[in-house]
Design a protein around this motif. Structure first.
Motif, short mmCIF file in Angstrom:
data_model
loop_
_atom_site.label_atom_id
_atom_site.label_comp_id
_atom_site.label_asym_id
_atom_site.label_seq_id
_atom_site.Cartn_x
_atom_site.Cartn_y
_atom_site.Cartn_z
N PRO A 135 24.82 -82.52 -131.77
CA PRO A 135 23.96 -81.52 -131.70
C PRO A 135 22.92 -81.41 -130.75
N PHE A 136 21.76 -82.55 -131.20
CA PHE A 136 20.89 -82.69 -130.13
C PHE A 136 21.67 -82.75 -128.55
N LEU A 137 22.61 -83.56 -127.96
CA LEU A 137 22.65 -83.84 -127.02
C LEU A 137 23.12 -82.06 -126.26
N THR A 138 23.79 -82.37 -127.33
CA THR A 138 24.45 -80.82 -126.90
C THR A 138 23.97 -79.63 -126.96
N LEU A 139 22.69 -79.15 -128.00
CA LEU A 139 21.76 -78.25 -127.25
C LEU A 139 21.00 -78.88 -125.78
N LEU A 140 20.72 -80.52 -125.78
CA LEU A 140 19.99 -80.00 -124.37
C LEU A 140 20.92 -80.44 -122.83
N ALA A 141 22.15 -80.08 -123.42
CA ALA A 141 22.65 -79.83 -122.24
C ALA A 141 23.23 -78.30 -121.72
N SER A 142 23.01 -77.70 -123.07
CA SER A 142 22.94 -76.34 -122.45
C SER A 142 22.71 -75.75 -121.14
N GLY A 143 22.04 -75.66 -120.55
CA GLY A 143 21.83 -75.31 -120.04
C GLY A 143 21.61 -76.12 -118.01
N ILE A 144 23.07 -77.25 -117.91
CA ILE A 144 22.96 -77.85 -116.69
C ILE A 144 24.45 -77.03 -116.65
N ASN A 145 24.87 -77.33 -115.79
CA ASN A 145 26.07 -76.94 -115.13
C ASN A 145 27.32 -77.72 -115.46
N ARG A 146 28.25 -76.47 -116.14
CA ARG A 146 29.32 -77.33 -117.20
C ARG A 146 30.59 -78.40 -116.12
N LYS A 147 30.69 -77.60 -114.98
CA LYS A 147 31.40 -78.22 -114.02
C LYS A 147 30.69 -80.08 -114.44
N VAL A 148 29.46 -80.14 -113.83
CA VAL A 148 28.88 -81.55 -113.71
C VAL A 148 28.86 -81.81 -115.04
N ILE A 149 28.71 -82.03 -116.08
CA ILE A 149 29.32 -82.26 -117.59
C ILE A 149 30.22 -82.61 -117.56
N LEU A 150 30.94 -82.32 -117.14
CA LEU A 150 32.67 -82.29 -117.50
C LEU A 150 32.98 -83.70 -116.76
N LEU A 151 32.36 -83.27 -115.32
CA LEU A 151 33.13 -84.91 -114.75
C LEU A 151 32.64 -86.18 -115.16
N SER A 188 18.70 -69.37 -126.92
CA SER A 188 17.07 -70.27 -127.85
C SER A 188 17.70 -71.14 -129.03
N TYR A 189 16.38 -72.16 -128.86
CA TYR A 189 16.83 -73.35 -129.35
C TYR A 189 16.82 -73.21 -130.62
N GLY A 190 15.70 -71.93 -131.01
CA GLY A 190 15.13 -72.22 -132.36
C GLY A 190 15.86 -71.45 -133.62
N LYS A 191 16.73 -70.49 -132.93
CA LYS A 191 17.83 -69.74 -133.63
C LYS A 191 19.38 -70.78 -133.87
N GLN A 192 19.66 -71.54 -133.24
CA GLN A 192 20.82 -71.92 -134.01
C GLN A 192 19.94 -73.55 -134.55
N LEU A 193 18.38 -73.60 -134.00
CA LEU A 193 18.36 -74.54 -135.56
C LEU A 193 18.26 -74.23 -136.45
N GLY A 194 17.68 -72.93 -136.14
CA GLY A 194 17.96 -71.93 -137.57
C GLY A 194 19.22 -71.73 -138.48
N ILE A 195 20.08 -71.43 -138.79
CA ILE A 195 20.97 -72.26 -139.53
C ILE A 195 20.57 -73.68 -140.51
N LEU A 196 19.92 -74.75 -139.97
CA LEU A 196 19.41 -76.15 -141.10
C LEU A 196 19.33 -75.54 -142.64
N ARG A 197 18.05 -74.42 -142.40
CA ARG A 197 17.52 -74.46 -143.03
C ARG A 197 18.58 -73.80 -144.74
N LYS A 198 19.56 -73.97 -143.67
CA LYS A 198 20.59 -73.27 -145.05
C LYS A 198 20.97 -74.34 -146.40
N PRO A 199 20.73 -74.31 -147.87
CA PRO A 199 20.75 -75.31 -148.23
C PRO A 199 21.94 -75.41 -148.35
#
Length: 391
Positions: free
Chosen positions: A60-76, A192-203
């Motif tokens: 999850p953390f690397l997916t979040l960190l990579a969310s701003g990188i060019n998708r072609k670069v990530i895939l290659l 936003s990272y915050g909005k995505q991480l917010g779901i982790l508050r749900k028991p």
């Protein structure tokens, strides 16, 4: 967007196929690995568990960190790493080196998977996006159906090196296809990272996450040692094991559609039924495992149910992650792999102390734990609904 080569979606699916072949193909060649490096079955099992553990921790953390990188670069980058890793598996003479090159591609596994799904949806018109995503997702099932048994078959008939080089060739083809046909895809609207991480508050989400961990531990505590079990308990030779791996994987394609239909009718009933089916299958496997013909029948049923675990778990987890579906999918990839790591590791210990035949009880125990958590979650949901109605 400019005209896209229609084969590009297939290339992305091929990339996923290569990832699954690299991750799971090792299962079909564990006997050859134990012989090559002169190690125990439980030590060889580390090649499965360490890969899954790294995916679980980093996903999850690397997916979040990579969310701003060019998708072609990530895939290659990802498919290149997978190609190199398979080449290392083929030629290294040191088990420690092989372990290291299980860790490196595992870091890129969840990133490639998540980005490939998003990319597939972006490459086509909105009304066709779900079909494109489904095609890419099919690379998982096809990887189990053909990638794992082909790796085993090549290792048996030619050499262990040939089995791993097959995975390298698949990733190289995917690399060339992505490089040639995928346009540059810089990320324009970063969530936003915050909005995505917010779901982790749900028991409730965490109850579902732990259930997914137990389901995958139940599945892979036994499947990770599939080839060893058939070799030592059922006394099948390498050729028959390859055939059984292919039969198992092929029937998974049917099981995918079968459980998809069950989920469409009722998610709750399907999720309740799933771990109980595994208990029944494992009991038959334990008591009939030494008989070849009954085991062939069991393997066909087992393969259909095994594939159901993928979509049943994903559906169960994402029911509590609708606010951030992409991050929810990364959680599924991460924690399902944690389940694989836990199941494989505990089974490896169990095998070394009680023998490979008794590893079946590990799968049964995790299946029952998953069932208990599912029933607990359902009861909590009923109580919450009752409280809302009273108010």
């Amino acid at each position: 967007m400019k005209k896209i080569n229609p084969l590009l979606i297939i290339i992305l699916a091929l990339g996923v196929f290569g990832i699954i072949t690299t991750e799971m193909g090792i299962i079909g060649v564990l006997p050859q690995i134990t012989e090559k490096f002169n190690i125990s079955t439980s030590q060889a099992g580390l090649l499965v568990s360490i890969f899954s553990l790294v995916v679980a921790i980093s996903g999850p953390f690397l997916t979040l960190l990579a969310s701003g990188i060019n998708r072609k670069v990530i895939l290659l980058t990802s498919v290149f790493i997978f190609a190199i890793s398979n080449i290392v598996y083929a030629y290294t003479t040191m088990f420690d080196v092989m372990l290291v090159f299980r860790i490196i591609p595992a870091i890129f596994h969840p990133v490639f998977f998540s980005v490939a799904l998003v990319t597939a949806a972006k490459l086509v018109s909105p009304e066709k996006s779900s079909k494109a995503v489904t095609k890419v997702f099919s690379g998982i099932t096809v990887g189990f159906a053909f990638g794992v048994p082909l790796t085993s078959y090549l290792a048996e008939k030619i050499s262990l090196e040939a089995g791993f080089l097959f995975g390298a060739v698949v990733s190289i083809i995917a690399f060339i296809g992505i490089l040639s046909w995928l346009p540059s895809m810089p990320v324009k609207d970063k969530l936003s990272y915050g909005k995505q991480l917010g779901i982790l508050r749900k028991p409730q989400l965490w109850l579902n996450i732990v259930t997914v961990i137990f389901i995958f531990a139940a599945m892979f505590s036994v499947y990770s040692y599939f080839a060893e079990y058939l070799s030592q308990v059922t006394h099948m030779n390498g050729s028959w094991i390859s055939i059984m791996l292919m039969a198992f994987g092929t029937i998974m394609i049917f099981g995918n559609f079968l459980f998809g239909g069950f989920l469409h009718k009722s998610i709750t009933k399907t999720v309740i039924m799933f771990p109980l089916l595994f208990v029944v299958i494992y009991l038959f496997t334990y008591y009939l495992g030494s008989y070849s013909i009954p085991m062939v029948v069991i393997i066909f049923i087992w393969g259909a149910v095994h594939s159901g675990g993928l979509i049943v778990s994903q559906a169960w987890l994402t029911t509590e992650a609708r606010e951030a579906p992409e991050f929810g999918n990364s959680l599924f990839v991460s924690f399902s792999n944690l389940g694989i790591a836990i199941g494989t590791t505990i089974s490896g210990w169990f095998i070394s102390h009680f023998g490979i035949h008794n590893l079946i009880w590990v799968g049964i125990a995790f299946s029952l734990l998953a069932f208990i958590l599912i029933m607990l979650k359902i009861q909590i949901s009923k109580l919450n609904t009752s409280e809302v109605n009273i108010r």
